[in-house]
Design a protein around this motif. Structure first.
Motif, PDB file in Angstrom:
ATOM      1  N   ALA A   1       0.830  -1.203   0.000  1.00  0.00           N
ATOM      2  CA  ALA A   1       0.000   0.000   0.000  1.00  0.00           C
ATOM      3  C   ALA A   1       0.868   1.258   0.000  1.00  0.00           C
ATOM      4  CB  ALA A   1      -0.916  -0.005   1.221  1.00  0.00           C
ATOM      5  N   ASN A   2       0.377   2.273  -0.679  1.00  0.00           N
ATOM      6  CA  ASN A   2       0.999   3.606  -0.691  1.00  0.00           C
ATOM      7  C   ASN A   2       2.377   3.641  -1.345  1.00  0.00           C
ATOM      8  OD1 ASN A   2      -1.241   4.636   0.788  1.00  0.00           O
ATOM      9  ND2 ASN A   2      -0.298   3.898   2.678  1.00  0.00           N
ATOM     10  N   VAL A   3       2.635   2.702  -2.260  1.00  0.00           N
ATOM     11  CA  VAL A   3       3.861   2.744  -3.066  1.00  0.00           C
ATOM     12  C   VAL A   3       3.466   3.075  -4.500  1.00  0.00           C
ATOM     13  CG1 VAL A   3       5.793   1.397  -3.972  1.00  0.00           C
ATOM     14  CG2 VAL A   3       5.084   1.130  -1.582  1.00  0.00           C
ATOM     15  N   ARG A   4       4.137   4.018  -5.113  1.00  0.00           N
ATOM     16  CA  ARG A   4       3.777   4.449  -6.458  1.00  0.00           C
ATOM     17  C   ARG A   4       3.870   3.282  -7.440  1.00  0.00           C
ATOM     18  NH1 ARG A   4       7.935   9.037  -8.112  1.00  0.00           N
ATOM     19  NH2 ARG A   4       7.513   8.308 -10.227  1.00  0.00           N
ATOM     20  N   PRO A   5       2.961   3.217  -8.413  1.00  0.00           N
ATOM     21  CA  PRO A   5       2.890   2.050  -9.303  1.00  0.00           C
ATOM     22  C   PRO A   5       4.180   1.751 -10.056  1.00  0.00           C
ATOM     23  CG  PRO A   5       0.890   3.366  -9.499  1.00  0.00           C
ATOM     24  CD  PRO A   5       1.842   4.157  -8.645  1.00  0.00           C
ATOM     25  N   ASP A   6       4.920   2.791 -10.466  1.00  0.00           N
ATOM     26  CA  ASP A   6       6.126   2.529 -11.244  1.00  0.00           C
ATOM     27  C   ASP A   6       7.312   2.108 -10.386  1.00  0.00           C
ATOM     28  OD1 ASP A   6       6.495   4.989 -10.054  1.00  0.00           O
ATOM     29  OD2 ASP A   6       7.247   6.004 -11.839  1.00  0.00           O
ATOM     30  N   PHE A   7       7.102   2.021  -9.055  1.00  0.00           N
ATOM     31  CA  PHE A   7       8.160   1.582  -8.143  1.00  0.00           C
ATOM     32  C   PHE A   7       7.745   0.335  -7.350  1.00  0.00           C
ATOM     33  CE2 PHE A   7      10.829   2.332  -4.209  1.00  0.00           C
ATOM     34  CZ  PHE A   7      12.051   2.108  -4.826  1.00  0.00           C
TER      35      PHE A   7
ATOM     36  N   PRO B   1      14.051 -19.508  -5.736  1.00  0.00           N
ATOM     37  CA  PRO B   1      13.828 -18.798  -7.007  1.00  0.00           C
ATOM     38  C   PRO B   1      12.488 -18.071  -6.995  1.00  0.00           C
ATOM     39  CG  PRO B   1      13.551 -21.163  -7.291  1.00  0.00           C
ATOM     40  CD  PRO B   1      14.088 -20.964  -5.916  1.00  0.00           C
ATOM     41  N   GLN B   2      12.322 -17.171  -7.944  1.00  0.00           N
ATOM     42  CA  GLN B   2      11.137 -16.318  -7.961  1.00  0.00           C
ATOM     43  C   GLN B   2      10.436 -16.370  -9.312  1.00  0.00           C
ATOM     44  OE1 GLN B   2      14.153 -13.988  -7.718  1.00  0.00           O
ATOM     45  NE2 GLN B   2      14.353 -13.759  -5.509  1.00  0.00           N
ATOM     46  N   VAL B   3       9.177 -16.036  -9.277  1.00  0.00           N
ATOM     47  CA  VAL B   3       8.443 -15.624 -10.474  1.00  0.00           C
ATOM     48  C   VAL B   3       8.088 -14.168 -10.257  1.00  0.00           C
ATOM     49  CG1 VAL B   3       6.402 -15.940 -11.903  1.00  0.00           C
ATOM     50  CG2 VAL B   3       7.539 -17.932 -10.918  1.00  0.00           C
ATOM     51  N   ILE B   4       8.446 -13.325 -11.192  1.00  0.00           N
ATOM     52  CA  ILE B   4       8.326 -11.881 -10.982  1.00  0.00           C
ATOM     53  C   ILE B   4       7.288 -11.288 -11.931  1.00  0.00           C
ATOM     54  CG2 ILE B   4      10.727 -11.719 -10.242  1.00  0.00           C
ATOM     55  CD1 ILE B   4      11.216 -10.368 -13.079  1.00  0.00           C
ATOM     56  N   ILE B   5       6.815 -10.100 -11.558  1.00  0.00           N
ATOM     57  CA  ILE B   5       6.006  -9.283 -12.452  1.00  0.00           C
ATOM     58  C   ILE B   5       6.718  -7.950 -12.635  1.00  0.00           C
ATOM     59  CG2 ILE B   5       3.826 -10.369 -11.804  1.00  0.00           C
ATOM     60  CD1 ILE B   5       3.441  -7.550 -10.245  1.00  0.00           C
ATOM     61  N   ALA B   6       6.386  -7.262 -13.718  1.00  0.00           N
ATOM     62  CA  ALA B   6       6.947  -5.941 -13.986  1.00  0.00           C
ATOM     63  C   ALA B   6       5.922  -5.162 -14.802  1.00  0.00           C
ATOM     64  CB  ALA B   6       8.264  -6.043 -14.752  1.00  0.00           C
ATOM     65  N   VAL B   7       5.800  -3.868 -14.561  1.00  0.00           N
ATOM     66  CA  VAL B   7       4.796  -3.081 -15.269  1.00  0.00           C
ATOM     67  C   VAL B   7       5.279  -2.622 -16.638  1.00  0.00           C
ATOM     68  CG1 VAL B   7       3.679  -2.316 -13.147  1.00  0.00           C
ATOM     69  CG2 VAL B   7       5.529  -0.926 -14.136  1.00  0.00           C
TER      70      VAL B   7
ATOM     71  N   CYS C   1      10.904  -1.240 -15.900  1.00  0.00           N
ATOM     72  CA  CYS C   1      10.738  -1.863 -14.584  1.00  0.00           C
ATOM     73  C   CYS C   1      11.421  -3.230 -14.559  1.00  0.00           C
ATOM     74  CB  CYS C   1       9.254  -1.995 -14.279  1.00  0.00           C
ATOM     75  SG  CYS C   1       8.877  -2.887 -12.761  1.00  0.00           S
ATOM     76  N   LEU C   2      11.256  -3.999 -15.614  1.00  0.00           N
ATOM     77  CA  LEU C   2      11.893  -5.315 -15.702  1.00  0.00           C
ATOM     78  C   LEU C   2      13.408  -5.179 -15.672  1.00  0.00           C
ATOM     79  CD1 LEU C   2      11.847  -8.345 -16.088  1.00  0.00           C
ATOM     80  CD2 LEU C   2      11.356  -7.978 -18.519  1.00  0.00           C
ATOM     81  N   ASP C   3      13.933  -4.186 -16.345  1.00  0.00           N
ATOM     82  CA  ASP C   3      15.381  -3.972 -16.334  1.00  0.00           C
ATOM     83  C   ASP C   3      15.865  -3.578 -14.936  1.00  0.00           C
ATOM     84  OD1 ASP C   3      17.845  -3.823 -18.053  1.00  0.00           O
ATOM     85  OD2 ASP C   3      17.873  -1.799 -17.215  1.00  0.00           O
ATOM     86  N   ASP C   4      15.046  -2.805 -14.197  1.00  0.00           N
ATOM     87  CA  ASP C   4      15.395  -2.474 -12.813  1.00  0.00           C
ATOM     88  C   ASP C   4      15.510  -3.741 -11.964  1.00  0.00           C
ATOM     89  OD1 ASP C   4      15.389   0.242 -13.349  1.00  0.00           O
ATOM     90  OD2 ASP C   4      13.343   0.549 -12.629  1.00  0.00           O
ATOM     91  N   ILE C   5      14.587  -4.679 -12.170  1.00  0.00           N
ATOM     92  CA  ILE C   5      14.606  -5.930 -11.413  1.00  0.00           C
ATOM     93  C   ILE C   5      15.857  -6.740 -11.745  1.00  0.00           C
ATOM     94  CG2 ILE C   5      13.440  -8.161 -11.199  1.00  0.00           C
ATOM     95  CD1 ILE C   5      10.779  -6.574 -11.393  1.00  0.00           C
ATOM     96  N   VAL C   6      16.197  -6.792 -13.020  1.00  0.00           N
ATOM     97  CA  VAL C   6      17.423  -7.486 -13.422  1.00  0.00           C
ATOM     98  C   VAL C   6      18.639  -6.808 -12.789  1.00  0.00           C
ATOM     99  CG1 VAL C   6      18.915  -8.041 -15.378  1.00  0.00           C
ATOM    100  CG2 VAL C   6      16.444  -8.388 -15.559  1.00  0.00           C
ATOM    101  N   GLU C   7      18.623  -5.478 -12.733  1.00  0.00           N
ATOM    102  CA  GLU C   7      19.728  -4.736 -12.111  1.00  0.00           C
ATOM    103  C   GLU C   7      19.863  -5.098 -10.628  1.00  0.00           C
ATOM    104  OE1 GLU C   7      21.071  -0.092 -11.171  1.00  0.00           O
ATOM    105  OE2 GLU C   7      19.311  -0.504 -12.418  1.00  0.00           O
ATOM    106  N   LEU C   8      18.731  -5.198  -9.921  1.00  0.00           N
ATOM    107  CA  LEU C   8      18.765  -5.567  -8.507  1.00  0.00           C
ATOM    108  C   LEU C   8      19.348  -6.963  -8.318  1.00  0.00           C
ATOM    109  CD1 LEU C   8      15.285  -4.165  -7.430  1.00  0.00           C
ATOM    110  CD2 LEU C   8      17.438  -3.633  -6.251  1.00  0.00           C
ATOM    111  N   ALA C   9      18.883  -7.915  -9.122  1.00  0.00           N
ATOM    112  CA  ALA C   9      19.384  -9.285  -8.999  1.00  0.00           C
ATOM    113  C   ALA C   9      20.867  -9.356  -9.340  1.00  0.00           C
ATOM    114  CB  ALA C   9      18.581 -10.211  -9.905  1.00  0.00           C
TER     115      ALA C   9
END
Length: 478
Positions: free
Chosen positions: A144-150, A166-172, A176-184
């Motif tokens: 809750a209260n987190v902006r959609p693009d974050f 392991p995970q199954v992920i979603i991205a908007v 956003c998907l590239d941000d997730i890859v960057e984090l991993a």
């Protein structure tokens, strides 16, 4: 890593000829009806490959589909955070995990149905990590209260910190998907190249039934192919509303939508990992809600995955452990467990939504613990019965003889722990059960949730993850 299920005579709905009929129906839809594709780059890609394009409507020839099926791999191996093989998505291997993006949590201790918080995200990751039969983690809830693009980046950061599974992920979006890859990549030795070589997660993305492929869905599909991120492309239709009401019709439409995505995916990068499947919950005409665990929803998933595995030789995607109930009650575990056992019997590879209440609007930690127990039972049943001279106990029977006992026999001591040992199922006498508080299954599940979450949290590389997340937030705000 779980081994192949050994039980013979799995549940199947279709003959090989019937599977070919469904495939022919899907090809006819793609060639004659076509799909609306709202991604100019993908339209150009398909046109150059021989597709007929009229505005946003795209028509695929059977040859384009067959070519994609040739290059798509039949096996996708997913690794845990430490780079150890964790899920072999092929054949009839069945894995189970949570779902994503519930709006509410049914609080285990207050009973309140409330909005999902970041602490709930952390707790769900910790629970998943601790439960032995939950194989992978999705984001579970919308913070809750987190902006959609974050939202997705913050979800994933907590998944990465608090679970090694392991995970199954979603991205908007692609970004956003590239941000997730960057984090991993920031916490994995070898970074992005290592992620390509040993993927830690699967991307979940989907078309819009019937036969609409949005820019965002296709853009993420293309990114996944370019970067070798394993992905599904799973229609989320409501049969009778956004798809045909008949199971065969829903399966045929879902196959066409899957195959359309597969063609684009394989044109971008032949051999990129792709997982075939869909969610086809039929509409309940009295409530106008999707019937997540109806017999028809389970049957359509089984039939579509049978098509993916037996005819296309692709890894498969599906549902399990979800329900329509508003409480983690008798209805919930009945629906959730039935779905789990059907997924095991049909050999669907990657099954999400353990712990879902209320058609996926609400998550329950209690139901997650219950479904962990159900998956454990399933795995023992599907392991089958070993048949050797030792397992037939011929020598032990000879040793004990008529009127003897097996309790002190070496054979019993050697093999007893091959039996399934429950976690929250009670097998005690009435008197002992009473002396321990006369607890229900629901109460024992709450106690297990409390035991797991009361232990100190041990986040993984929190400083590194938080620094990358802060940089992403700064870019978005700027």
């Amino acid at each position: 890593m779980a081994t192949r299920l050994n039980c013979f005579s799995p549940l199947e709905y279709f003959s090989p000829e019937q599977l070919r009929d469904i495939h022919a129906g899907a090809l006819e839809i793609l060639e004659d009806v076509g799909c609306d594709l709202h991604h100019e780059g993908a339209r150009t890609l398909l046109k150059n490959a021989g597709a007929q394009v009229k505005g946003t409507r795209v028509f695929l020839s059977p040859g384009m589909v067959e070519g994609a099926l040739v290059t798509a791999p039949s096996r996708v191996l997913i690794y845990d955070r430490d780079g150890k093989p964790s899920m072999d998505l092929s054949g009839r291997h069945a894995y189970f995990g949570t779902g994503s993006d519930c709006i509410y949590l049914k609080d285990s201790f207050t009973g309140e149905r409330r909005t999902f918080t970041e602490q709930d995200m952390i707790d769900s990751a910790r629970l998943t990590d601790a439960l032995p039969n939950v194989d992978f983690l999705m984001s579970v809830g919308m913070i809750a209260n987190v902006r959609p693009d974050f939202q997705c980046q913050q979800q994933f950061a907590n998944m990465l910190k608090y679970s090694k599974k392991p995970q199954v992920i979603i991205a908007v979006s692609r970004a956003c998907l590239d941000d997730i890859v960057e984090l991993a990549a920031a916490v994995i030795p070898g970074g992005r190249e290592e992620l390509k070589r040993k993927p830690r997660f699967v991307l979940y993305t989907e078309p819009s039934s019937p036969l609409v492929h949005t820019f965002e869905a296709i853009d993420k599909l293309i990114y996944a192919a370019e970067n070798l991120v394993p992905t599904n492309y799973a229609p989320g239709m409501m049969s009778g509303a956004t798809g045909p009401v008949t199971p065969a019709g829903a399966i045929t439409l879902a196959a066409a939508e899957n195959l359309f995505g597969l063609v684009i995916h394989q044109l971008v990068y032949p051999g990129a990992p792709f997982i075939f499947g869909a969610g086809m919950s039929n509409i309940d005409m009295s409530s106008l809600q999707p019937s997540y665990a109806s017999p028809e929803a389970m049957m359509t998933q089984a039939g579509l995955c049978e098509l993916g595995r037996n005819l296309y030789d692709l890894p498969t995607w599906g549902f399990a452990g979800c329900c329509a109930s508003k409480l983690a009650d008798t209805q919930a575990i009945n629906e959730a467990s039935t779905y789990i056992f059907l997924a095991g019997l049909t050999g669907t590879n990657l099954n999400h939504d353990l712990g879902y209440l209320e058609f996926g609007l609400t998550f329950s930690f209690d139901l997650l613990v219950m479904t962990d127990e159900s998956v454990g039972q399933l795995r023992r049943i599907m392991d089958g019965i070993a048949l050797t001279r030792e397992s037939m106990a011929i020598d032990a029977i000879r040793e004990v003889g008529p009127g003897g006992e097996f309790l002190s026999c070496d054979h019993t001591l050697d093999h007893y722990r091959e039996n399934w040992i429950p976690g929250v199922t009670d097998r005690n006498t009435f008197d002992y059960w009473t002396s321990q508080g006369s607890t229900s299954m629901e109460e024992r599940c709450k106690a297990k949730v409390d035991r797991i979450l009361s232990a100190p949290a041990k986040p993984n590389k929190a400083d590194v993850i938080d620094a990358v997340l802060a940089g992403i937030a700064e870019r978005l705000i700027g």
